[in-house]
Design a protein around this motif. Structure first.
Motif, short mmCIF file in Angstrom:
data_model
loop_
_atom_site.label_atom_id
_atom_site.label_comp_id
_atom_site.label_asym_id
_atom_site.label_seq_id
_atom_site.Cartn_x
_atom_site.Cartn_y
_atom_site.Cartn_z
N SER A 1 63.38 -48.82 109.70
CA SER A 1 62.85 -48.76 108.23
C SER A 1 62.00 -47.39 108.27
N HIS A 2 61.40 -46.80 109.31
CA HIS A 2 61.06 -45.43 109.07
C HIS A 2 61.74 -44.38 109.10
N ALA A 3 63.15 -44.49 109.63
CA ALA A 3 64.02 -43.83 109.47
C ALA A 3 64.69 -43.51 108.15
N GLN A 4 64.89 -44.78 107.61
CA GLN A 4 65.61 -45.00 106.35
C GLN A 4 64.49 -44.34 105.13
N ARG A 5 63.11 -44.46 105.46
CA ARG A 5 62.33 -44.03 104.57
C ARG A 5 62.07 -42.49 104.47
N LEU A 6 62.49 -41.78 105.68
CA LEU A 6 62.24 -40.38 105.63
C LEU A 6 63.76 -39.83 105.32
N ILE A 7 64.71 -40.49 105.47
CA ILE A 7 66.15 -40.08 104.64
C ILE A 7 65.91 -40.07 103.29
N SER A 8 65.29 -41.17 102.83
CA SER A 8 65.19 -41.23 101.27
C SER A 8 64.31 -40.04 100.76
N SER A 9 63.31 -39.77 101.46
CA SER A 9 62.24 -38.63 101.07
C SER A 9 63.26 -37.47 100.95
N LEU A 10 63.97 -37.03 102.09
CA LEU A 10 64.98 -35.80 102.24
C LEU A 10 65.73 -35.90 101.07
N GLU A 11 66.43 -36.93 100.77
CA GLU A 11 67.50 -36.96 99.58
C GLU A 11 66.69 -36.56 98.38
N LYS A 12 65.66 -37.21 98.17
CA LYS A 12 65.02 -37.00 96.86
C LYS A 12 64.51 -35.46 96.93
N ALA A 13 64.09 -34.99 97.97
CA ALA A 13 63.45 -33.30 97.94
C ALA A 13 64.84 -32.48 97.56
N TRP A 14 65.97 -32.83 98.18
CA TRP A 14 67.24 -32.05 97.86
C TRP A 14 67.62 -32.25 96.47
N LYS A 15 67.53 -33.26 96.04
CA LYS A 15 68.04 -33.74 94.43
C LYS A 15 67.04 -32.70 93.63
N ASP A 16 65.49 -33.01 93.79
CA ASP A 16 64.41 -32.21 93.02
C ASP A 16 64.85 -30.70 93.06
#
Length: 837
Positions: free
Chosen positions: A39-54
């Protein structure tokens, strides 16, 4: 009658020993937050994906309206509270290219201390962190110890987001970010390209942002100053790939205005007849201030017109404010009032130089400048005009606002460090700077508590400069009107004006280094007041009106320190700037009143607190200049190469990378038989090690490869250990320092290594019996980690660092002659310099 002798300079006293630490250094990350790995890894992956999208959305929107767009992206990483970020693994670069760590901060939150790091990711490297996180999540990628791969890096990251303006600003000073109205801001660029300055200026022109001409260059950083508001700063971040940090530009303090003075012009004329000035003196004190008016009859022979300069020709050369001329009176004469009163003839062996670094009040408000660049250019102008002198730099100008006040470096303090180290011109320099003042009369009422909370001011946190605070011997007997008045500070106590470093982060140097007379303040039922009778007499900038004025606070103390340094340099022309600085600190002692005021006990913590208030105390010029029969000063000036490539065979194994290289062992000419015969007689050994570091001031954690100093040095003595045991102990000390702990020592040091090892001047005292000291005749000087080694792509790993080591052997028993047997051992000329009755 006491006999005084020259200090003893020891040549060829060292033996060089190679050293290679088995430790590889690095940050300890043995503790990780406990939680669900996937769950920790998935949360960080989601944060990265959002940052790249923004980031992509922002870039597309800017391109649509033809605004400049940077190629890469800035991200911000946050740790879990009270856990470290493995910042070394957040970046991936070679020779300044690749993913770059720009800034590191600590944020205190209700849940604990959070570390955050701002990182630049160039185009094409977007998947670097994603790969690290995926490998952490995948159990099939576990290490041999069955731990998640990349755990030290990934487990401690709590969140990731796109960086914003606040990411580049010092966290403690975020409230200073400008809103609508523009202010002068320091823009710290990642200096990875020879064209970075030109590219940045072109960008600011396109964004209609004014940039000043001054620039400072540090390792992987270039600092410029721009006039911008929040909107324009955000434009810079979206447009440039080189933004590392942004700070408010320093603003200097105002100077005190003139005071009334009762002295008459006849005093100056009479004094002039008793002055003998050495022509073509080889020692110059360069005063960076408001200029100096050398039309004053007591200054005209000390400062020629050829040695007067100004940073900006529009300002002119004249001292309109008066502060520079006030400084000159003390720097020229030391104790001007004493000279006027005692009627002695004095021989002045140094001369003055002046560089005006501040405009006249009539020319409008002084916009914040890049004072580090101004300081460097001012010194350069003096050196070009007068190259063949030993130059001491004096500056009593500070900037108390827009700095964190925690002792961390600024562009100004780092520029001074750079100048002292001779980075740009290859010439080492002694720079003497004021610690800054407590100048609000409401604070004087709370003396000394107000002094303990008012931090030493920018740029006095410089590691290499000699920072001067103030104490006072002034009392009511010096005043004419004592009715209903008292003085704020006791005789021999800290001056009410003096700032301290008690509130600084403990990793930064001890400042001030020393204290000298700065005057006292009157206390009345209605408040506290300045008094010229409790200040220091000096010269006035308008001699047609009057000859004398008064000066006070750390300005007066800094001027006196500069005069003292010139006396040492003229007596010992072979002394390096490091040695002159070292002798001033080495000779300093705390007054009994300082100990009563600030020494709460005898613990190392109590002593550290006293140091952060009063420095090492009041320097004693006689002790700095001369030896006595029972007090001997030995001076060693040497250099070593701290680092080297590992590309050689050690213990049968080929080693690669870079490692610690040399350490020096100095054998001191102790009179062993005499000391043994003295038995239980008390003796003191005082040791001071001084060197100049090359700074790296980018705010990126100041540890690992981004430590502020290029190299650190340490000293230790053998005590009762044999030479072989001593060498093993020093080797252990080097390894221990890499792990940021201190090794065990069999020496009973007064200050101790935890405190004395701060900064780039280390001084301590050992007290014991003569018999104990008889065998303690070895002193080791060894290196610790610095960025020269850790950032090998900057090609500084094979540089040498020079140092001054001062060792004094002292016994209170005045009838004991230590000097003669030591002098006999090294066959020096035992010439008596002076006889004191």
């Amino acid at each position: 009658m006491k006999k005084q002798y020259n200090n003893i300079f020891l040549a060829n006293s060292s033996s060089q020993h190679p050293f290679t630490s088995k430790s590889q250094g690095g940050t300890k990350t043995s503790a990780f937050p406990i939680g669900d790995r996937k769950s920790h890894a998935q949360r960080l992956i989601s944060s990265l994906e959002k940052a790249w999208k923004d980031s992509d959305v922002k870039k597309q929107n800017r391109k649509a309206i033809s605004l400049p767009v940077k190629d890469g992206t800035y991200l911000e990483f946050f740790s879990h509270p009270d856990y470290e970020l493995l910042t070394k693994s957040l970046e991936k670069q070679r020779s300044g290219k690749g993913i770059r760590l720009m800034k590191v901060d600590h944020i205190e939150t209700p849940k604990g201390s959070v570390r955050k790091a701002t990182v630049y990711i160039p185009k094409g490297k977007e998947n670097y962190y994603l790969k690290k996180i995926v490998e952490y999540e995948d159990e099939s990628k576990n290490t041999k110890n069955k731990r998640p791969r990349n755990e030290p890096l990934v487990a401690n990251i709590q969140s990731i987001r796109l960086a914003v303006l606040e990411s580049f600003w010092p966290y403690e000073l975020i409230h200073e970010i400008p809103e609508q109205d523009p202010v002068w801001c320091e823009i710290w660029l990642y200096d990875h390209s020879p064209t970075i300055e030109e590219e940045f200026r072109e960008l600011t022109r396109s964004l209609d942002i004014t940039v000043q001409s001054e620039v400072i260059s540090f390792p992987e950083r270039k600092v410029m100053i721009a006039f911008a508001n929040k909107e324009k700063l955000e434009e810079l971040i979206e447009s440039s790939d080189a933004i590392a940090e942004i700070r408010r530009a320093a603003e200097v303090v105002s100077f005190f205005t003139e005071l009334e003075n009762k002295e008459q012009i006849e005093w100056a004329a009479e004094a002039l007849e008793r002055i003998e000035i050495t022509e073509n003196s080889s020692v110059a004190i360069c005063i960076l201030d408001t200029g100096i008016n050398n039309g004053h009859i007591l200054l005209e022979k000390l400062l020629s017109d050829d040695h007067k300069h100004t940073f900006d020709p529009i300002w002119g050369l004249a001292d309109v404010i008066g502060h520079g001329t006030q400084m000159a009176g003390i720097i020229g004469y030391g104790d001007l009032q004493g000279f006027l009163e005692n009627k002695n003839i004095i021989n002045i062996l140094h001369h003055l130089e002046s560089v005006k670094i501040l405009p006249n009040p009539s020319q409008g408000e002084n916009d914040p400048k890049l004072y580090g660049a101004i300081t460097l250019q001012a010194i350069s102008r003096a050196a070009i005009a007068n190259p063949d002198v030993k130059r001491i730099i004096c500056m009593a100008v500070t900037a108390p606002i827009h700095t964190k006040g925690d002792g961390s470096p600024t562009s100004w303090s780092a520029a001074i460090d750079e100048s002292c180290a001779g980075v740009l011109d290859g010439v080492k320099k002694l720079f003497i700077v004021s610690a800054g003042n407590v100048d609000d009369s409401s604070d004087w009422k709370n003396y000394p508590h107000s002094n303990l909370t008012k931090p030493v001011q920018n740029p006095a946190q410089s590691w290499n400069a000699l920072a001067v605070g103030a104490y006072t011997e002034k009392n009511l007997m010096d005043t004419e009107d004592t009715d209903n008045y008292n003085v704020v500070a006791p005789i021999g106590g800290l001056s009410p004006y003096s700032t301290t470093s008690l509130t600084w982060d403990e990793k930064w140097p001890i400042k001030p280094d020393i204290v000298l007379e700065g005057g006292n303040v009157l206390k009345h039922i209605h408040g506290c007041f300045q008094s010229e009778d409790l200040s220091v007499l000096t010269t006035f900038n308008q001699p047609l009106i009057k000859q004398f004025d008064t000066i006070w606070a750390t300005s007066a103390a800094t001027a006196k320190a500069s005069w003292m340094a010139a006396q040492i340099q003229t007596v010992y022309p072979e002394a390096w700037p490091e040695t002159v600085k070292g002798l001033m600190i080495h000779s300093a002692e705390w007054t009994s009143v300082m100990k009563e005021q600030f020494l709460g006990g005898n613990s190392k913590t109590d002593i550290k607190n006293l140091l952060r208030v009063c420095g090492y105390g009041v320097p004693n010029l006689e002790k700095a200049l001369w030896c006595l029969n029972n007090s001997v000063n030995l001076i060693i000036q040497d250099e070593l190469q701290p680092y080297d490539k590992k590309g050689r065979t050690v213990d049968g194994k080929k080693r690669s990378g870079f490692a610690t290289k040399d350490m020096h062992i100095h054998e001191l000419p102790w009179p062993r038989e005499l000391l043994l015969s003295m038995g239980a007689t008390p003796v003191f050994m005082k040791v001071t090690l001084t060197y100049f570091i090359e700074p790296s001031p980018g705010e990126i954690g100041w540890k690992n490869r981004y430590r502020y100093p290029s190299c650190g040095l340490r000293f230790e003595t053998n005590g009762s250990s044999s030479k072989n045991s001593f060498l093993r102990r020093i080797s252990a000390a080097v390894e221990a320092d890499e792990d940021e702990t201190q090794p065990a020592s069999n020496i009973r040091w007064k200050i101790g290594p935890n405190t004395r090892n701060l900064g780039s001047t280390h001084s301590d005292v050992w007290q014991g019996t003569a018999a104990e000291l008889a065998t303690s005749n070895l002193i080791g000087v060894y290196p610790t980690i610095g960025w020269w080694r850790e950032r090998s792509w900057l090609k500084k790993w094979d540089q040498k660092i020079r140092y001054s080591l001062i060792v004094s052997l002292i016994t209170p028993e005045t009838e004991i002659d230590l000097y003669t047997p030591i002098a006999t051992q090294i066959s020096i000329n035992n010439e008596i310099q002076t006889e004191i009755f």
